[in-house]
Design a protein around this motif. Structure first.
Motif, mmCIF file in Angstrom:
data_model
loop_
_atom_site.group_PDB
_atom_site.id
_atom_site.type_symbol
_atom_site.label_atom_id
_atom_site.label_comp_id
_atom_site.label_asym_id
_atom_site.label_seq_id
_atom_site.Cartn_x
_atom_site.Cartn_y
_atom_site.Cartn_z
ATOM 1 N N UNK A 84 0.827 -1.202 0.000
ATOM 2 C CA UNK A 84 0.000 0.000 0.000
ATOM 3 C C UNK A 84 0.865 1.256 0.000
ATOM 4 N N UNK A 85 1.982 1.208 0.716
ATOM 5 C CA UNK A 85 2.882 2.370 0.746
ATOM 6 C C UNK A 85 3.457 2.654 -0.633
ATOM 7 N N UNK A 86 3.882 1.616 -1.339
ATOM 8 C CA UNK A 86 4.435 1.819 -2.674
ATOM 9 C C UNK A 86 3.370 2.337 -3.640
ATOM 10 N N UNK A 97 11.753 8.695 -6.055
ATOM 11 C CA UNK A 97 12.903 8.399 -5.193
ATOM 12 C C UNK A 97 12.471 7.700 -3.907
ATOM 13 N N UNK A 98 11.334 8.135 -3.341
ATOM 14 C CA UNK A 98 10.848 7.471 -2.130
ATOM 15 C C UNK A 98 10.407 6.050 -2.423
ATOM 16 N N UNK A 99 9.851 5.834 -3.621
ATOM 17 C CA UNK A 99 9.492 4.469 -4.019
ATOM 18 C C UNK A 99 10.730 3.596 -4.079
ATOM 19 N N UNK A 100 11.800 4.135 -4.694
ATOM 20 C CA UNK A 100 13.036 3.367 -4.805
ATOM 21 C C UNK A 100 13.634 3.067 -3.430
ATOM 22 N N UNK A 101 13.638 4.055 -2.525
ATOM 23 C CA UNK A 101 14.195 3.831 -1.190
ATOM 24 C C UNK A 101 13.365 2.822 -0.395
ATOM 25 N N UNK A 112 15.060 4.318 -9.788
ATOM 26 C CA UNK A 112 15.259 5.768 -9.998
ATOM 27 C C UNK A 112 15.707 6.498 -8.729
ATOM 28 N N UNK A 113 16.926 6.225 -8.295
ATOM 29 C CA UNK A 113 17.502 6.944 -7.161
ATOM 30 C C UNK A 113 18.098 8.260 -7.641
ATOM 31 N N UNK A 114 18.419 9.108 -6.654
ATOM 32 C CA UNK A 114 19.216 10.297 -6.969
ATOM 33 C C UNK A 114 20.655 9.861 -7.255
#
Length: 360
Positions: A206-208, A218-222, A248-250
């Motif tokens: 659910x968070x993703x 970026x938050x999805x990747x982390x 897709x990170x920074x």
């Protein structure tokens, strides 16, 4: 007489006297507790305290100084009859028959006011106020979307995190994801509460979905990267980290993910080689200083200390060489020297310590 006798006999069963073998007498010489004593006690209550004190002094024993007797304001018979001279004293029968006196007996059933939490039609504002005071309120009667959003807005306006989280749990259970995500997008405070709640409870899917809806790549990747903490098998963790490199990170985070994968890959190689040397007994340092723990999943500085301790003299071309680790992961010179000094000093290799101190 019958009532006084019954009262005296009942007191004998309740009161446990230590000196039952001694006969007690009153100031008049009659045994205490007898029927005649009770009658005279009742009659003597009408006399003044001064006359009672004078008569007691005259009838007292002359062998010692007698103390004056305090005249009782009410007797046993008058107590059990519920009548006395003091207007402030109220008998048991009078108290029960008096409707003006409040009954302080504990109430076993739940007060009727408590049922209002479930039956009354509380407004969203009143509901939030009652929740802030710790009252149990049912949210199921808020069925329309408008009522639920007003309830959420009132919870946010109350600045109570527990109430906000409770309302969000209710909305998460009763609304479709698309509607919930769309409404939370314009309510940042509630959105932050929900994201934190999902992280704490581990509802990763659910968070993703929420982060993808908000286009927070970026938050999805982390969040996906954090899943490696739940993988115990080292080979599966290595493959998972390899798949995280393309997320897709920074730019800065991408280099960290790459280093993490490379370090775990090195640790797997070093662990396998050192375990073989230790088991075969081919290395003197492993026999003299047996390994206390595995190097797998250890931080970079710990891996460097391990390498300086067991593989300090190896050539730069090997994966376990400290120089190779320093070059691969771009470890600063001061960090490298400090770690190498600690490792070589623990081994009492003072020649290596002198060489580390001898610089340009």
């Amino acid at each position: 007489l019958k009532e006084s006798k019954r009262a005296v006999n009942s007191l004998r069963d309740i009161v446990d006297d230590d000196d039952d073998d001694l006969e007690r007498v009153s100031w008049s010489g009659e045994p205490v507790g007898s029927i005649s004593w009770s009658i005279k006690e009742t009659a003597s209550s009408s006399t003044s305290s001064l006359e009672g004190r004078d008569s007691s002094l005259q009838k007292g024993s002359s062998s010692y100084a007698a103390l004056p007797k305090q005249v009782s304001s009410y007797s046993l018979s008058s107590l059990f009859k519920g009548r006395n001279k003091l207007p402030s004293f109220q008998s048991l029968s009078d108290a029960l028959s008096d409707t003006g006196v409040k009954n302080y007996a504990p109430e076993l059933r739940r007060p009727k006011a408590e049922y209002k939490d479930y039956s009354s039609d509380w407004s969203p504002k009143d509901t939030i106020r009652r929740m802030q005071r710790g009252k149990i309120c049912s949210l199921e009667r808020f069925r329309s979307l408008q009522d639920k959003l007003v309830l959420l807005d009132e919870a946010v306006a109350g600045h109570d995190g527990n109430v906000i989280t409770a309302v969000l749990i209710f909305l998460k259970r009763t609304l479709r994801r698309e509607i919930l995500f769309r409404e939370l997008e314009v309510r940042q405070v509630a959105l932050c509460h929900l994201i934190h709640f999902l992280k704490e409870t581990g509802e990763q899917k659910l968070l993703l979905d929420l982060l993808r809806f908000l286009d927070r790549t970026e938050e999805v990747a982390l969040s996906q990267y954090r899943e490696h903490l739940n993988i115990q098998d080292v080979e599966k963790r290595r493959e998972f980290l390899k798949g995280c490199i393309g997320l897709p990170f920074s730019a800065e985070d991408t280099s960290h993910i790459q280093d993490h994968y490379t370090l775990l890959e090195r640790q797997i190689i070093i662990e396998a080689n050192d375990r073989h040397l230790e088991t075969a007994g081919q290395s003197e340092i492993f026999q003299k200083y047996p390994r206390k723990a595995s190097i797998l999943n250890m931080p970079l500085v710990t891996t460097l200390f391990y390498s300086c301790f067991y593989h300090y003299t190896e050539a730069e071309g090997t994966f376990s060489s400290p120089t190779n680790l320093k070059k691969t992961f771009k470890i600063p010179d001061k960090q490298y020297v400090l770690t190498a000094l600690a490792a070589r000093a623990k081994l009492r290799a003072w020649a290596d310590v002198d060489a580390l101190f001898t610089t340009k």
